[in-house]
Design an enzyme around this catalytic site. Structure first.
Site, short mmCIF file in Angstrom:
data_model
loop_
_atom_site.label_atom_id
_atom_site.label_comp_id
_atom_site.label_asym_id
_atom_site.label_seq_id
_atom_site.Cartn_x
_atom_site.Cartn_y
_atom_site.Cartn_z
N TYR A 60 45.03 28.49 39.93
CA TYR A 60 44.60 28.32 38.54
C TYR A 60 43.14 27.93 38.50
CZ TYR A 60 47.22 28.99 34.34
OH TYR A 60 47.78 29.57 33.25
N GLU A 62 40.77 27.84 35.33
CA GLU A 62 40.13 27.95 34.01
C GLU A 62 38.70 27.49 34.09
OE1 GLU A 62 43.84 27.22 30.90
OE2 GLU A 62 42.39 25.64 31.26
N ASP A 206 30.11 50.62 26.19
CA ASP A 206 31.45 50.51 26.80
C ASP A 206 31.51 51.57 27.89
OD1 ASP A 206 34.01 50.20 27.55
OD2 ASP A 206 34.91 50.69 25.61
N THR A 232 35.25 48.66 33.10
CA THR A 232 36.44 48.39 33.91
C THR A 232 35.99 48.40 35.36
OG1 THR A 232 37.00 50.73 34.16
CG2 THR A 232 38.01 49.58 32.30
N LYS A 235 38.19 52.21 37.50
CA LYS A 235 38.09 53.65 37.33
C LYS A 235 37.25 54.23 38.48
CE LYS A 235 39.38 53.26 32.52
NZ LYS A 235 39.02 53.34 31.10
N ARG A 241 42.39 46.68 39.08
CA ARG A 241 42.45 46.79 37.63
C ARG A 241 41.77 45.56 37.04
NH1 ARG A 241 45.26 50.83 36.57
NH2 ARG A 241 44.65 50.55 34.43
C1 LIG Z 1 39.53 52.62 30.02
C2 LIG Z 1 38.69 52.23 28.86
C3 LIG Z 1 38.86 51.00 28.21
C4 LIG Z 1 40.00 50.05 28.49
O1 LIG Z 1 40.32 49.66 29.74
P1 LIG Z 1 41.74 48.95 30.01
O2 LIG Z 1 41.54 48.32 31.34
O3 LIG Z 1 42.77 50.02 29.98
O4 LIG Z 1 41.96 47.96 28.93
C5 LIG Z 1 37.99 50.67 27.19
N1 LIG Z 1 37.03 51.51 26.80
C6 LIG Z 1 36.84 52.71 27.38
C7 LIG Z 1 35.74 53.59 26.90
C8 LIG Z 1 37.67 53.12 28.41
O5 LIG Z 1 37.49 54.32 28.98
#
Ligand SMILES: *Cc1c(COP(=O)(O)O)cnc(C)c1O
Length: 421
Positions: A60, A62, A206, A232, A235, A241
């Site tokens: 833990y 935080e 994003d 993320t 990917k 993840r």
């Molecule tokens: C994959 C993705 C997310 C979200 O990612 P998660 O880990 O599934 O929550 C947000 N924005 C864009 C543009 C994405 O491609």
């Protein structure tokens, strides 16, 4: 029981809980016997999986390194500092937060840091490639903020930056979001920055999809342009993840507080450590070569797929993402996906802008080259995959010829195990 190259205690799991061990082995068999063309997926290294399966999962923690609400954090503090330093160096950012549990959590925290409920936000419309967190009514974003959507030109599939500018001037958003789940081309971050500056808006990138290509110097870096970059780690970046936020020093404290305690509880330290491992891998020359191969494979797959009849949106790709309209084959996207699945080719459906469909959008296929590239496939294999797709798309799921395609997919993937023994 087969020995897997990841968890050192997999045999113990198999003895204790054969049911779950069997499920995990079935999934390992599923992914290695088929073609994984889901654009958001990849295969992490055994080192990343080892960090995920480590006792850091129990801790833990935080708060942030040096300022935790729990005792005993002196070791995980080092792990998080390493992750932060590696992320900052990899992307040239002044500040990094490596705690978001997912990409969506990173976006939520970015909004929490910069916006108030009811603020206007300009982002890519969902039917044109926006993510759920870009204003879907079924997501917090669409409920708590007033989203305006920009789109792509249905004829070219490309973002019309003049439209973005016009909408920004008309609606004066507090923030502009650039990033997409399906846009196959590089974004012009300088253009987005200029538009944001004209209307006094924050720019949130994003970059969940392309951030791995950025790490491998195969895509432009949003960090110098955006106030906050959300990403993320799982990917193209090929980590665990999870999510990540990057920003300048002046927003650092707001971003950190927006993650914890505003939107999350304790950090997942096994995941933070695994992110550090992935950032370390991504800084190595081998990852630059990987990112370049991902793009070369994306281009090769797009070109070869276009020969099979689907219309490849924008005529190709700059990245790992390919989107294609299968209506020229007389198919709808769910049927196309089901036929591919019957052949052992796993891919997604996504929304595509359309000039001819009522409602302005049509469903198409979304493919990605990141996972098959990790497996070691190259441009010859991309041509072979496109040819197999071409046959599968034209056969009923139960057609005898489909069994032949499935067998060929098995034979192809057998030469490229994602986790060689
Ligand atoms: C994959 C993705 C997310 C979200 O990612 P998660 O880990 O599934 O929550 C947000 N924005 C864009 C543009 C994405 O491609």
């Amino acid at each position: 029981m087969a020995v897997t190259p990841w968890g050192p205690d997999f045999d113990a799991l198999a003895r204790q809980d054969p049911e779950l061990a069997g499920i995990i082995l079935s999934e390992a068999e599923r992914v290695s016997s088929g073609l994984q063309l889901i654009a958001a997926e990849n295969f992490t290294s055994p080192a990343v999986l080892a960090a995920l399966a480590s006792p850091l999962a129990n801790k833990y923690a935080e708060g942030y390194p040096g300022a935790r609400h729990h005792g005993g954090c002196e070791v995980v503090d080092i792990a998080e500092r390493v992750a932060i330093d590696r992320a900052k160096a990899l992307f040239g950012a002044e500040h990094a937060n490596v705690q978001p549990h997912s990409g969506s959590s990173a976006v939520l925290a970015a909004y929490a840091a910069l916006l108030r409920p009811g603020d206007t936000v300009l982002a890519m419309a969902l039917p044109h490639g926006g993510h759920l967190t870009h204003g879907s009514r079924s997501n917090f974003s669409g409920r708590w903020f007033d989203f305006i959507g920009y789109g792509v030109d249905p004829a070219t599939g490309l973002i019309d930056y003049d439209e973005v500018r016009g909408l920004a001037h008309a609606h004066r958003p507090k923030a502009i979001v650039c990033g997409s789940i399906s846009y196959p081309r590089h974004l012009d971050y300088a253009a987005f920055r200029a538009i944001a500056d004209e209307v006094g808006a924050y720019l949130i990138a994003d970059a969940a999809h392309p951030m791995g290509l950025v790490a491998g110097k195969a895509a432009p870096n949003p960090v110098p342009y955006a106030d906050v970059v959300c990403a993320t780690t799982h990917k193209v970046l090929r980590g665990p993840r999870g999510g990540m936020l990057l920003c300048g020093a002046e927003l650092a404290e707001r971003i950190d507080r927006a993650v914890f305690p505003f939107t999350q509880g304790g950090a997942q330290m096994h995941s933070v450590a695994a992110k550090a491992v992935a950032f370390g891998e991504a800084a190595a020359p081998a990852f630059t070569a990987y990112a370049q191969r991902v793009v070369a494979n994306g281009r090769a797959l797009a070109d070869a797929l276009a020969e099979e009849g689907p219309t490849v949106v924008t005529g190709g790709t700059d990245t790992h993402i390919i989107t294609a309209d299968v209506s020229p084959l007389g198919l709808d996207a769910p049927t196309a996906r089901a036929r591919c699945a019957a052949a052992g080719i796993v891919l997604d459906i996504c929304a595509l802008a359309s000039a001819t469909e009522p409602g302005g959008c049509v469903k198409g296929l979304r493919l990605g080259s990141a996972a098959v590239t990790t497996q070691g496939m190259g441009e010859d294999e991309m041509a072979r995959i496109a040819a197999l797709l071409g046959i599968a798309l034209c056969e009923e799921e139960t057609a005898p010829r489909m069994r032949g395609v499935r067998a060929e997919v098995r034979e192809l993937t057998a030469g490229f195990p994602p986790y060689p023994a």
